[in-house]
Write an enzyme that holds these catalytic residues in place. Sequence first.
Site, mmCIF file in Angstrom:
data_model
loop_
_atom_site.group_PDB
_atom_site.id
_atom_site.type_symbol
_atom_site.label_atom_id
_atom_site.label_comp_id
_atom_site.label_asym_id
_atom_site.label_seq_id
_atom_site.Cartn_x
_atom_site.Cartn_y
_atom_site.Cartn_z
ATOM 1 N N GLU A 45 62.770 -7.516 -24.709
ATOM 2 C CA GLU A 45 61.981 -6.330 -24.366
ATOM 3 C C GLU A 45 61.195 -5.906 -25.393
ATOM 4 O O GLU A 45 61.289 -5.407 -26.347
ATOM 5 C CB GLU A 45 63.363 -5.046 -24.335
ATOM 6 C CG GLU A 45 64.406 -5.529 -23.474
ATOM 7 C CD GLU A 45 64.038 -5.722 -22.057
ATOM 8 O OE1 GLU A 45 62.769 -4.948 -21.681
ATOM 9 O OE2 GLU A 45 64.670 -6.180 -20.945
ATOM 10 N N CYS A 92 58.381 2.726 -26.112
ATOM 11 C CA CYS A 92 57.846 1.371 -25.799
ATOM 12 C C CYS A 92 57.103 1.662 -24.334
ATOM 13 O O CYS A 92 56.046 1.011 -23.905
ATOM 14 C CB CYS A 92 58.915 0.470 -25.877
ATOM 15 S SG CYS A 92 60.095 0.442 -24.475
#
Length: 454
Positions: free
Chosen positions: A207, A241
Site C-alpha cells: 500500500e 496517502c
Amino acid sequence: MKQYIDAQKAFFLTQTTKDVSFRINELNRLAKLLKDNEEVLNKAILDDFKKSAFENYLTELAFVQHDIKEAKRNLHRWARRQKVKTNVANFPAKSYIIPEPLGTVLVIGAWNYPYQLSISPAVAAIAAGNTVIIKPSEMPSETARVMAELINNAFDPKILKVIEGGVKETTELLKQDFDKIFFTGSTTVGKIVYKAAAEKLIPVTLELGGKSPAIITKDANLKMAAKRLIWAKFLNSGQTCIAPDYILIHKSKEQEFLKYAVAEIEKAKYAFDNDNYVQIINEKNFDRLAAMLDTSKTHYGGETNRAERYIAPTLLTAISWEHPSMQEEIFGPILPVLTFSEIDEVFTNVRKFDKPLSLYVFTSSSKTKNRVLNELSFGGGAVNEAVMHVSNPHLPFGGVGTSGIGSYHGKAGFDCFTHYKSIIDKPTWIELPIKFSPYSKTKLTWLRRLFKLQ
C-alpha cells in the site's frame, strides 16, 4: 525474532486458527483492548504529533473497530466452503473452493495513521485465520510503544505479537520465512520490501502512494468542491496517502474556487489548540515540505514554525509543472492549484506521473465523469468527493502500478490473507473411458463434442 516467528508457525500447524470461533474470540479481545485503553491511545498519539482525541477516533480507532465489526459479522460466510459448478469433462463430481489461511504474516505499518495502518491489516489477517507479527513505524515512538505494550500483554505471542524497532529490526524481519508480507509506506521502501520478499517467493501486498489529482471542471459545484477538498487535504495536516495532492481546475473557475477554498480554511480555523490540526511528523519531513514553499506563488498560508513542526494550510497558484511541489508526493499541508483550458490537457498532464493511489473528479457532466473514470488508471477514488471511498468496507482499497499491489478492507482484506484451494471431488463408482488410452477417432469425436458443451 526467529523464536517468535517459529512459535507462531508451530501454533498455526495445530489448526487452532482455522476455527472461526477462535478467530472471533481474538477479534473480540482486540476490540475490547482498544475500547478499554482509548485514553492511553489518545495520549500517545497526542504526544507524538498533537493529534486530538476526536481525530484519533475519526481517522484511526473507529476504522479499526469498524473493520473488526465487519469481519465478525461476515466471517462465517467468508470462511465457508464455496460450491461451484462442475464442467461436463468432470462428470460426475462435485467442485468447491476452500478458503484457507496463509500461515504467519508480517504487517509493517506506516507512521501517518499509526494505529489504523498497523492494526487494520492485522484484523484482516486474524479474521482469515493467520498468526501475525506487527512491526509498527518507529517514527511516532509513543504510539509504537503503547501498541507493543497493550497488545503484547493481552495476546499470546504465538497468535499476535508487536515487535518494535527501526530499519535494523525491519531488515532482520525481512530475512525471515513469512507466508505473507503486508507493507504500508513509501514507494521507495516498498521496493526494498518487495525485493526481499522475492528472494523467498513470499507474496506481498504493498500500500504505497503517489500524486493523487483532484480534477475540477467548469460545470462543477465549486462551493461543495472546495468544502470537501479542503477538509480532505488538510486532514492530518495533509499527511494522508490518499489526500488530494494537487488540483487541476478549468482556468475560468480558478479564482472563484480559490475564494471558496480560502473561506473553508478560515472557517475551519486549523490549529493544534482547535484539535483539528497535527504536527509534521519530524524535522526531516518539515524541512522537505518547507523547501516546496515559494512566497511568490503562495496564494494563502505559507507560515511555518520549525520548533513546533508547524506548516500552515497553504495554497500555491501560478506554478508550473516543474515547480518543486510537483516533483514528488507532497504528503503535507501544501496544495498546488494548476489550471487547464481543455479537458484533454488533464489526461496528458495526469499521465506524466505514475499511476496515483487515488483520483477525484468534480463535475456535473456524466460524459466527463465517465471519460475520466474509464481513461485514467488509478487505485480508487471518488466523484464529487475526496478521501471518503476509504471508509466504505465494500470497496477494496489499494493502488496500481507504483502506487501499490493488492488491496484490502472488508471482504478484500479477508481475501488478501487467504488462499483459495480448488477441489474436484469425484466418486469411484464410475469412470468414463474417453480420456484413457488407447485413443481412437471415435473418442476424438466425442471429445470434441464434450468440449463444445462446456
